[in-house]
Design a protein around this motif. Structure first.
Motif, PDB file in Angstrom:
ATOM      1  N   UNK A 114       0.847  -1.191   0.000  1.00  0.00           N
ATOM      2  CA  UNK A 114       0.000   0.000   0.000  1.00  0.00           C
ATOM      3  C   UNK A 114       0.893   1.255   0.000  1.00  0.00           C
ATOM      4  N   UNK A 115       0.578   2.218  -0.890  1.00  0.00           N
ATOM      5  CA  UNK A 115       1.441   3.399  -0.896  1.00  0.00           C
ATOM      6  C   UNK A 115       1.172   4.256   0.335  1.00  0.00           C
ATOM      7  N   UNK A 116       2.199   5.028   0.715  1.00  0.00           N
ATOM      8  CA  UNK A 116       2.059   5.837   1.928  1.00  0.00           C
ATOM      9  C   UNK A 116       1.930   7.310   1.564  1.00  0.00           C
ATOM     10  N   UNK A 117       1.377   8.056   2.478  1.00  0.00           N
ATOM     11  CA  UNK A 117       1.248   9.495   2.266  1.00  0.00           C
ATOM     12  C   UNK A 117       1.447  10.174   3.603  1.00  0.00           C
ATOM     13  N   UNK A 118       2.609  10.836   3.751  1.00  0.00           N
ATOM     14  CA  UNK A 118       2.910  11.546   5.005  1.00  0.00           C
ATOM     15  C   UNK A 118       2.811  13.026   4.732  1.00  0.00           C
ATOM     16  N   UNK A 119       1.945  13.692   5.481  1.00  0.00           N
ATOM     17  CA  UNK A 119       1.721  15.125   5.274  1.00  0.00           C
ATOM     18  C   UNK A 119       1.910  15.872   6.589  1.00  0.00           C
ATOM     19  N   UNK A 120       2.576  17.036   6.508  1.00  0.00           N
ATOM     20  CA  UNK A 120       2.800  17.812   7.730  1.00  0.00           C
ATOM     21  C   UNK A 120       2.249  19.224   7.571  1.00  0.00           C
ATOM     22  N   UNK A 121       1.898  19.827   8.697  1.00  0.00           N
ATOM     23  CA  UNK A 121       1.587  21.262   8.739  1.00  0.00           C
ATOM     24  C   UNK A 121       2.604  21.880   9.691  1.00  0.00           C
ATOM     25  N   UNK A 122       2.736  23.208   9.663  1.00  0.00           N
ATOM     26  CA  UNK A 122       3.640  23.814  10.655  1.00  0.00           C
ATOM     27  C   UNK A 122       3.056  23.547  12.038  1.00  0.00           C
ATOM     28  N   UNK A 123       3.916  23.549  13.032  1.00  0.00           N
ATOM     29  CA  UNK A 123       3.374  23.470  14.390  1.00  0.00           C
ATOM     30  C   UNK A 123       3.159  24.902  14.850  1.00  0.00           C
ATOM     31  N   UNK A 124       2.054  25.126  15.515  1.00  0.00           N
ATOM     32  CA  UNK A 124       1.601  26.499  15.796  1.00  0.00           C
ATOM     33  C   UNK A 124       2.211  27.048  17.077  1.00  0.00           C
ATOM     34  N   UNK A 125       2.500  28.361  17.051  1.00  0.00           N
ATOM     35  CA  UNK A 125       2.986  29.011  18.268  1.00  0.00           C
ATOM     36  C   UNK A 125       1.918  28.885  19.323  1.00  0.00           C
ATOM     37  N   UNK A 126       2.313  28.399  20.464  1.00  0.00           N
ATOM     38  CA  UNK A 126       1.327  28.088  21.484  1.00  0.00           C
ATOM     39  C   UNK A 126       1.012  29.304  22.363  1.00  0.00           C
ATOM     40  N   UNK A 127       1.588  30.471  22.008  1.00  0.00           N
ATOM     41  CA  UNK A 127       1.340  31.645  22.863  1.00  0.00           C
ATOM     42  C   UNK A 127      -0.007  32.299  22.603  1.00  0.00           C
ATOM     43  N   UNK A 154       0.366  17.326  13.021  1.00  0.00           N
ATOM     44  CA  UNK A 154       0.314  18.745  13.379  1.00  0.00           C
ATOM     45  C   UNK A 154       0.686  18.854  14.858  1.00  0.00           C
ATOM     46  N   UNK A 155       0.700  20.077  15.382  1.00  0.00           N
ATOM     47  CA  UNK A 155       1.066  20.193  16.789  1.00  0.00           C
ATOM     48  C   UNK A 155       1.346  21.621  17.207  1.00  0.00           C
ATOM     49  N   UNK A 156       2.093  21.765  18.280  1.00  0.00           N
ATOM     50  CA  UNK A 156       2.378  23.108  18.806  1.00  0.00           C
ATOM     51  C   UNK A 156       3.868  23.313  19.076  1.00  0.00           C
ATOM     52  N   UNK A 157       4.266  24.555  18.836  1.00  0.00           N
ATOM     53  CA  UNK A 157       5.645  25.017  18.944  1.00  0.00           C
ATOM     54  C   UNK A 157       5.715  25.738  20.290  1.00  0.00           C
ATOM     55  N   UNK A 158       6.403  25.158  21.279  1.00  0.00           N
ATOM     56  CA  UNK A 158       6.163  25.593  22.658  1.00  0.00           C
ATOM     57  C   UNK A 158       7.339  26.246  23.380  1.00  0.00           C
ATOM     58  N   UNK A 159       8.488  26.371  22.695  1.00  0.00           N
ATOM     59  CA  UNK A 159       9.603  27.013  23.391  1.00  0.00           C
ATOM     60  C   UNK A 159       9.774  28.457  22.943  1.00  0.00           C
ATOM     61  N   UNK A 160      10.693  29.145  23.587  1.00  0.00           N
ATOM     62  CA  UNK A 160      11.049  30.494  23.145  1.00  0.00           C
ATOM     63  C   UNK A 160      10.625  31.578  24.115  1.00  0.00           C
ATOM     64  N   UNK A 161      11.229  32.723  23.832  1.00  0.00           N
ATOM     65  CA  UNK A 161      11.089  33.879  24.702  1.00  0.00           C
ATOM     66  C   UNK A 161       9.655  34.359  24.859  1.00  0.00           C
ATOM     67  N   UNK A 162       8.923  34.374  23.721  1.00  0.00           N
ATOM     68  CA  UNK A 162       7.567  34.925  23.749  1.00  0.00           C
ATOM     69  C   UNK A 162       6.687  34.146  24.709  1.00  0.00           C
ATOM     70  N   UNK A 202      12.461  20.220  13.711  1.00  0.00           N
ATOM     71  CA  UNK A 202      12.724  18.789  13.918  1.00  0.00           C
ATOM     72  C   UNK A 202      11.472  18.014  14.349  1.00  0.00           C
ATOM     73  N   UNK A 203      10.360  18.736  14.619  1.00  0.00           N
ATOM     74  CA  UNK A 203       9.116  18.026  14.965  1.00  0.00           C
ATOM     75  C   UNK A 203       8.673  17.096  13.855  1.00  0.00           C
ATOM     76  N   UNK A 204       9.031  17.456  12.599  1.00  0.00           N
ATOM     77  CA  UNK A 204       8.588  16.638  11.472  1.00  0.00           C
ATOM     78  C   UNK A 204       9.199  15.235  11.529  1.00  0.00           C
ATOM     79  N   UNK A 205      10.307  15.123  12.256  1.00  0.00           N
ATOM     80  CA  UNK A 205      10.931  13.810  12.423  1.00  0.00           C
ATOM     81  C   UNK A 205      10.527  13.144  13.742  1.00  0.00           C
TER      82      UNK A 205
END
Ligand code: MSP
Length: 501
Positions: A1-14, A46-54, A230-233
């Motif tokens: 069966x062929x595979x299909x991996x699709x990603x979206x950006x992970x969203x700023x959680x602020x 999909x997911x959330x981007x949770x680090x950083x100063x903001x 690196x979330x995509x991995x």
């Protein structure tokens, strides 16, 4: 069966997701559902981007810990995605310890390979914002928020040898080994790589505490964008073992908005090349939702709330309205009044009205509708053409033309009713009435299949009205696309598909 991996950006959680932000994820969801419908082994991340100063800053203002803020806001994202029926397979959070460990491991790995080295970062720093700006971002050397001159500051940090990859990237894009779409975005990246010298990139920060510590140097945290990319991995289970790529790697497509093109088109493949990882098959950068010509964004305060709109139009209709508003690769202005017009034309007076018309006509006769011996070749041909346009459109991410092909079929069916006048046939030629109604029910069955990726619940409601929900959901698409084999034994009028607003 062929595979299909699709990603979206992970969203700023602020912040809470707004309608513009939901655009990427919704488009990815329609694609994921389409590929699942085709029987492909689909994985949608999909997911959330949770680090950083903001994030640390907002948490401080709210007098909670960054972790608490992340938990609260990640839950909001999941809630909005639920409302919009986003069928992701995994919701990745960058504060997940498994992800954090992998990012640190990759960092170490690149130090070992001498692709990361320690140096001095010098830049324009706004003390008020506690961040660096590029000269272009400042007006008269001042930041727009504090109106204070940014000072030149330097700090120690780790650099990634991105400059090393300039020619390779250029070649890969030119030879279409690194595919960027649409053409305009590809040209933008090519233009940049041809005219500007790629600098090594500061890969760590001294002043950002809420982040993943640089291995062996706790005075530094890893730059959030590297952590985030690196979330995509990690999202598909990679733990950092070089050369051992997860089953789903590489993605068939990475969907992003055009504002984060350079991160994904230059830095990300640079990191992947340095790890020796295969590159994603395609990167697609879509346009923006604008309001009165301005990008919808939290900082401009012109955002629409997806949950409120889902209450007004229903989540399925909202999905349709968002993806049919304008061509996917371009920017487009949206407004509630445009949504109302389109809702009435396409859905209430279009598809919904057709369903009601056909069901009412079919219910005149208590009989079953079985495949007639005489096949209406014109109707069958029309269905074939609609599928052709629809498939071509979805494969090219032209959601708006896929939707137009569905509208074409609705108009075709409406005209067919007008010309055949089945209410007359019912009185004078019941055999012909049976055939005409059969064709219309078959048309509706195809419409239910066609609308499935866009409006999963409404599509199920159509199947249900035709009395075939269970059987069709078990069928693969190939069977669903066949013409004239289905038996309609129990027609149910059901509720109005799209109530008038
Ligand atoms: N956290 C980064 C992405 C890291 S990916 C490794 C980020 N997050 S974001 O929350 O700001 O944006 C998420 C997505 O929403 C992006 O694809 C962005 O382009 C998209 N949009 C945000 N506002 C938008 C519009 N007004 N219109 C369309 N899409 C927009 O960037």
């Amino acid at each position: 069966m062929s595979k299909f991996y699709i990603t979206t950006p992970i969203y700023y959680v602020n912040a809470k997701p707004h309608l513009g932000g939901a655009y990427t994820t919704l488009a990815a969801d329609v694609l994921a559902r389409w590929h699942r419908m085709k029987g492909e082994n689909t994985f949608f991340l999909t997911g959330t981007d949770e680090h950083g100063e903001k994030i640390a800053k907002v948490a401080k203002e709210k007098k909670i810990t960054p972790r608490q803020l992340c938990d609260q806001n990640a839950a909001k994202y999941e809630q909005v995605w639920d409302t919009l029926k986003i069928s992701y397979n995994k919701f990745i959070r960058t504060t997940d310890p498994v992800h954090e460990k992998m990012v640190a491991k990759v960092f170490q790995h690149l130090i070992d390979k001498k692709l990361i080295y320690k140096g001095i970062y010098q830049g324009l720093y706004c003390v008020g914002c506690e961040r660096y700006y590029t000269a272009k971002e400042l007006v008269d050397g001042k930041c727009s928020i504090h109106q204070k001159k940014a000072i030149t500051l330097s700090e120690e940090c780790y650099f990634f040898k991105l400059s090393k990859f300039q020619n390779r990237l250029l070649k890969l894009i030119k030879n279409n080994k690194w595919v960027i779409e649409p053409e305009e975005r590809r040209n933008e990246v090519l233009g940049f790589l041809r005219t500007e010298k790629l600098e090594d990139l500061a890969f760590s920060r001294e002043k950002v505490e809420w982040g993943i510590a640089v291995p062996g140097d706790s005075s530094q945290t890893i730059y959030v964008w590297i952590d985030a990319l690196l979330n995509y991995l990690s999202g598909i289970g990679w733990k950092g073992q070089e050369g051992k790529w997860p089953l789903n790697w590489p993605p068939e497509i990475q969907l992003i908005g055009k504002d984060i093109l350079r991160f994904h088109a230059i830095i990300w493949p640079g990191v992947l090349l340095s790890l020796g990882a295969p590159l994603p098959k395609k990167l697609y950068a879509h346009g923006f939702f604008t309001i009165g010509g301005k990008k919808m964004s939290k900082s401009l305060g012109n955002v629409l709330d997806p949950e409120e709109l889902a209450m007004t139009f229903g989540a399925d209709a909202l999905r349709w309205l968002m993806l049919s508003a304008f061509p996917f690769g371009q920017d487009g202005d949206i407004s509630q009044s445009k949504f109302y017009d389109k809702y009435n034309t396409d859905l209430s007076n279009g598809l919904g009205n057709l369903l009601r018309r056909v069901l009412t006509l079919a219910l005149k006769n208590k009989k079953k509708f079985l495949p007639p011996k005489k096949v209406d070749t014109n109707f069958k041909k029309q269905i074939g053409l609609v599928w052709q346009k629809y498939e071509r459109s979805l494969n090219q991410l032209k959601f708006e033309t896929a939707i137009a092909s569905i509208n074409d079929l609705v108009s075709f069916c409406d005209k067919y009713i007008d010309s055949k006048q089945p209410w007359r046939l019912f009185k004078k030629d019941i055999a012909e009435y049976q055939i005409v109604l059969y064709n219309l029910l078959e048309g509706l069955r195809h419409l239910a299949w066609l609308t499935q990726p866009f409006m999963p619940e409404k599509s199920n409601q159509i199947f249900q009205s035709l009395g075939i929900l269970g059987q069709e959901k078990k069928n693969p698409l190939a069977k669903g696309q066949v013409w004239g084999k289905t038996e309609f034994k129990e027609i149910i009028l059901g509720e109005i598909l799209f109530p008038k607003l």
